[in-house]
Each structure stands twice: as structure tokens, then as C-alpha cells.
Design a protein around this motif. Sequence first.
Motif, PDB file in Angstrom:
ATOM      1  N   LEU A 174       0.456  -1.630  -0.359  1.00  0.00           N
ATOM      2  CA  LEU A 174       0.108  -0.430  -0.105  1.00  0.00           C
ATOM      3  C   LEU A 174       1.125   1.230   0.014  1.00  0.00           C
ATOM      4  CD1 LEU A 174      -2.352  -1.148   2.772  1.00  0.00           C
ATOM      5  CD2 LEU A 174      -3.197  -1.088  -0.078  1.00  0.00           C
ATOM      6  N   LEU A 175       2.024   1.320   0.806  1.00  0.00           N
ATOM      7  CA  LEU A 175       3.040   2.243  -0.229  1.00  0.00           C
ATOM      8  C   LEU A 175       3.481   2.912  -1.467  1.00  0.00           C
ATOM      9  CD1 LEU A 175       5.458   1.392   3.510  1.00  0.00           C
ATOM     10  CD2 LEU A 175       3.674   2.823   3.584  1.00  0.00           C
ATOM     11  N   GLU A 176       3.474   1.834  -1.745  1.00  0.00           N
ATOM     12  CA  GLU A 176       3.655   2.270  -3.496  1.00  0.00           C
ATOM     13  C   GLU A 176       3.274   3.261  -4.001  1.00  0.00           C
ATOM     14  OE1 GLU A 176       2.763  -1.214  -5.886  1.00  0.00           O
ATOM     15  OE2 GLU A 176       4.249  -2.213  -4.587  1.00  0.00           O
ATOM     16  N   GLY A 177       4.304   4.244  -4.710  1.00  0.00           N
ATOM     17  CA  GLY A 177       4.279   5.452  -5.378  1.00  0.00           C
ATOM     18  C   GLY A 177       3.389   7.086  -4.291  1.00  0.00           C
ATOM     19  N   SER A 178       4.175   6.128  -3.273  1.00  0.00           N
ATOM     20  CA  SER A 178       3.909   7.085  -2.360  1.00  0.00           C
ATOM     21  C   SER A 178       5.817   8.138  -1.438  1.00  0.00           C
ATOM     22  CB  SER A 178       3.112   6.480  -0.648  1.00  0.00           C
ATOM     23  OG  SER A 178       4.209   5.350  -0.015  1.00  0.00           O
ATOM     24  N   GLY A 179       6.530   7.136  -2.312  1.00  0.00           N
ATOM     25  CA  GLY A 179       8.287   7.380  -1.813  1.00  0.00           C
ATOM     26  C   GLY A 179       8.583   6.842  -0.660  1.00  0.00           C
ATOM     27  N   LEU A 180       6.856   6.446  -0.466  1.00  0.00           N
ATOM     28  CA  LEU A 180       8.068   5.235   1.215  1.00  0.00           C
ATOM     29  C   LEU A 180       8.059   3.851   0.726  1.00  0.00           C
ATOM     30  CD1 LEU A 180       4.859   6.768   3.976  1.00  0.00           C
ATOM     31  CD2 LEU A 180       7.538   7.244   3.301  1.00  0.00           C
ATOM     32  N   TYR A 181       8.570   3.005   1.534  1.00  0.00           N
ATOM     33  CA  TYR A 181       9.621   1.631   1.632  1.00  0.00           C
ATOM     34  C   TYR A 181       9.751   0.659   2.722  1.00  0.00           C
ATOM     35  CZ  TYR A 181      13.975   2.356   0.254  1.00  0.00           C
ATOM     36  OH  TYR A 181      15.455   3.203  -0.074  1.00  0.00           O
ATOM     37  N   ILE A 182       9.630  -0.016   2.748  1.00  0.00           N
ATOM     38  CA  ILE A 182      10.203  -0.691   3.802  1.00  0.00           C
ATOM     39  C   ILE A 182      11.084  -1.859   4.156  1.00  0.00           C
ATOM     40  CG2 ILE A 182       9.665  -2.304   6.349  1.00  0.00           C
ATOM     41  CD1 ILE A 182       6.694  -0.812   5.480  1.00  0.00           C
ATOM     42  N   LYS A 183      11.458  -1.931   4.789  1.00  0.00           N
ATOM     43  CA  LYS A 183      12.938  -3.484   4.418  1.00  0.00           C
ATOM     44  C   LYS A 183      13.030  -3.920   5.750  1.00  0.00           C
ATOM     45  CE  LYS A 183      15.681  -1.950  -0.161  1.00  0.00           C
ATOM     46  NZ  LYS A 183      16.967  -2.088  -0.478  1.00  0.00           N
ATOM     47  N   HIS A 184      13.327  -4.772   5.939  1.00  0.00           N
ATOM     48  CA  HIS A 184      14.178  -5.497   7.341  1.00  0.00           C
ATOM     49  C   HIS A 184      15.653  -5.303   7.947  1.00  0.00           C
ATOM     50  CE1 HIS A 184      11.697  -9.579   7.058  1.00  0.00           C
ATOM     51  NE2 HIS A 184      11.580  -9.718   5.652  1.00  0.00           N
ATOM     52  N   GLU A 185      15.180  -5.364   8.949  1.00  0.00           N
ATOM     53  CA  GLU A 185      16.452  -4.894   9.044  1.00  0.00           C
ATOM     54  C   GLU A 185      17.492  -5.931   9.330  1.00  0.00           C
ATOM     55  OE1 GLU A 185      18.154  -1.797  12.828  1.00  0.00           O
ATOM     56  OE2 GLU A 185      16.694  -2.313  12.680  1.00  0.00           O
ATOM     57  N   TYR A 186      19.259  -5.592   9.378  1.00  0.00           N
ATOM     58  CA  TYR A 186      20.105  -6.775   9.387  1.00  0.00           C
ATOM     59  C   TYR A 186      20.982  -6.506  10.260  1.00  0.00           C
ATOM     60  CZ  TYR A 186      17.736  -9.060   5.656  1.00  0.00           C
ATOM     61  OH  TYR A 186      15.809  -9.540   5.093  1.00  0.00           O
ATOM     62  N   PRO A 187      21.869  -7.143  11.247  1.00  0.00           N
ATOM     63  CA  PRO A 187      22.689  -6.376  11.441  1.00  0.00           C
ATOM     64  C   PRO A 187      23.955  -5.794  10.396  1.00  0.00           C
ATOM     65  CG  PRO A 187      22.156  -8.408  12.492  1.00  0.00           C
ATOM     66  CD  PRO A 187      21.208  -8.672  11.861  1.00  0.00           C
ATOM     67  N   ALA A 188      25.321  -4.703  10.951  1.00  0.00           N
ATOM     68  CA  ALA A 188      26.201  -4.275   9.900  1.00  0.00           C
ATOM     69  C   ALA A 188      26.654  -5.172   9.295  1.00  0.00           C
ATOM     70  CB  ALA A 188      27.288  -3.111  10.900  1.00  0.00           C
ATOM     71  N   LYS A 189      27.809  -6.953   9.714  1.00  0.00           N
ATOM     72  CA  LYS A 189      28.042  -7.707   9.056  1.00  0.00           C
ATOM     73  C   LYS A 189      27.196  -8.697   8.347  1.00  0.00           C
ATOM     74  CE  LYS A 189      28.798 -11.144  11.398  1.00  0.00           C
ATOM     75  NZ  LYS A 189      29.683 -11.967  12.177  1.00  0.00           N
ATOM     76  N   ILE A 190      26.448  -8.221   8.891  1.00  0.00           N
ATOM     77  CA  ILE A 190      24.889  -9.527   7.355  1.00  0.00           C
ATOM     78  C   ILE A 190      24.945  -8.253   6.114  1.00  0.00           C
ATOM     79  CG2 ILE A 190      22.629  -9.971   7.156  1.00  0.00           C
ATOM     80  CD1 ILE A 190      25.202 -11.771   9.037  1.00  0.00           C
ATOM     81  N   LEU A 191      24.184  -7.001   6.878  1.00  0.00           N
ATOM     82  CA  LEU A 191      24.402  -5.724   5.495  1.00  0.00           C
ATOM     83  C   LEU A 191      25.178  -5.756   4.870  1.00  0.00           C
ATOM     84  CD1 LEU A 191      22.693  -2.880   7.537  1.00  0.00           C
ATOM     85  CD2 LEU A 191      21.559  -4.367   6.069  1.00  0.00           C
ATOM     86  N   LYS A 192      27.138  -6.230   5.082  1.00  0.00           N
ATOM     87  CA  LYS A 192      27.650  -5.990   4.331  1.00  0.00           C
ATOM     88  C   LYS A 192      27.858  -7.283   3.053  1.00  0.00           C
ATOM     89  CE  LYS A 192      31.939  -4.910   2.988  1.00  0.00           C
ATOM     90  NZ  LYS A 192      32.416  -6.137   2.082  1.00  0.00           N
ATOM     91  N   ILE A 193      27.741  -8.991   3.853  1.00  0.00           N
ATOM     92  CA  ILE A 193      27.878  -9.603   3.211  1.00  0.00           C
ATOM     93  C   ILE A 193      26.545  -9.464   1.854  1.00  0.00           C
ATOM     94  CG2 ILE A 193      26.964 -11.710   3.108  1.00  0.00           C
ATOM     95  CD1 ILE A 193      28.459 -11.908   5.908  1.00  0.00           C
ATOM     96  N   ARG A 194      25.346  -9.154   2.468  1.00  0.00           N
ATOM     97  CA  ARG A 194      24.231  -9.142   1.866  1.00  0.00           C
ATOM     98  C   ARG A 194      24.508  -8.263   0.205  1.00  0.00           C
ATOM     99  NH1 ARG A 194      18.773 -10.691   3.001  1.00  0.00           N
ATOM    100  NH2 ARG A 194      18.371  -9.112   1.363  1.00  0.00           N
ATOM    101  N   GLU A 195      25.600  -6.799   0.437  1.00  0.00           N
ATOM    102  CA  GLU A 195      26.496  -5.768  -0.061  1.00  0.00           C
ATOM    103  C   GLU A 195      26.624  -6.924  -1.300  1.00  0.00           C
ATOM    104  OE1 GLU A 195      26.104  -2.610  -2.309  1.00  0.00           O
ATOM    105  OE2 GLU A 195      24.785  -2.768  -0.750  1.00  0.00           O
TER     106      GLU A 195
END
Length: 259
Positions: A149-170
Amino acid sequence: MNVIEKLLTEMRNEMQEKFANIENSIAKSEEKITANIISNMNEKFSTLCGEVNSLRTLTEEQEKRLNEIEKKSVQRNLVFFGIEEGEKSYLELEEKLHKITKEKMKLNISASEIESVRRIGIKGIKTRPVSVTFTTLGTKIKILKNKKLLEGSGLYIKHEYPAKILKIREDLKSQQKLEKEKGNEAFIRYDKLIITTNKKKTSNKRPPSSSPLQSHDESSETRELLKTTKKHKVNNLITEYMKPSESTSTEVTDRSMTA
């Protein structure tokens, strides 16, 4: 003179024999001392290797526990992007979140369902995302079900991950892109890259030259799971340790789940 020469020759031969015996005795002593030293060093080195292995095992176990704690610490978290900054207090930021969930996501989230809200990062030119911790996992799931329902509003949501996991995902994103270019389905699940190859599409193609890990589904698809493993090798003898070491083998890293 012949008698004197004979005596001198005998004395010389006797001295040479004694010197030879002394040299042999010294050589044997040196060998024995060297063998004892090496034996003692090997014994101590073997003990040290055992202690190092124990410490490595303990460190790995502690790292696993820490990773699990970090994972659970953000298990009920979501990150909201695009929420305008300008709030002057915590309550104003919380009110912004309530307004978004109520007006845009058609959800009635009570104050008791939100544990905390906070901006992530250093204040600057870009709008900082907002990390929200919910009191229950059910509230988080409820939010995710309505995120479209946020599509087109400029807002979006993501899961939060630990910093180390964010680096791995990137790091996994580039590999994910390559797999998709090959025609494979690839998605990131937490810290792993899951690759699904359709046999019907790739039956006429040359198979990949190498694959770190493959497991077959009951259907006509093959799932490939890639995971980095660092192999440690410790020799128990110091003589082996002094030899040129073999290069540590590494496999391709798998990582993470997309929001």
C-alpha cells in the motif's frame, strides 16, 4: 733415524685416530642433542597447537552465539525509508510512524505495539531511515503484509539486519546479478545466495565448469547453495610448520535474504 721416524709415524697415526674418535664422539653428541631439542620442541609445539585449536573452536562457538544474538536483536525490527525529517522529539517521530501506518497502510497500530523508533545514521543531506522495533513479531508481519500500500508514496520498508550481514548482502548482489544474466533464478536469503537452475532451460547449454555445492530438488530444478568456508590447518610438528604452507582454500560466499 728409522726408529725415530717409525715412532713419529706411530704417534701421528695414534693422534689421528684419537682425533677421529673425538670428532665422531662430538658428531654423535651433536646429533643426540639436536634430536632431544627437536623432540622437546615438537612436544611443546604439539601442546601449543592443541591449545590454539581449542581457542579457535571456542572463538568460533562464541562468534556463532554472538551472530545469533545479533540476529535475534533485530528479529522484530523493520526499517522505514522516506519518512521526512524535522521531528523535534521522540514522540513526534513515533507520531509520524502512527500516521503512516494508519493513513497509508490502513492499520491501527497501538502505542503498546511499538517498542522503539530511531533514526539510523548521521544527520546530513539525505533523509535518514527510521528503525522501528515492534513488541511482537506478529505486528511486524502485519506491517509487511500491507507494505504494498506504500507503493507510489515514496515510502518503502525493508527488514533490518546486523551491520555484518548488511555487508555480506551487499557483496552478494553482484553475484546475484551474474546468475540472473545466466538465466538462473537467484535470491538472497539472510546471508546466503540461493540459486535455482531450470534444467529445461539449460539442457542444451554447456554446464558450468564448477559449482561449490549442488543439491537436487524432487522437481526438475537444481538448487545451488554457495557458502564461504575458511579451512584452517595447524601442523603438530614444528618441522612441518617450518615447511612452505599450503594456501588456504576458499569457496564462494553465500549470503542473505532480500526484503
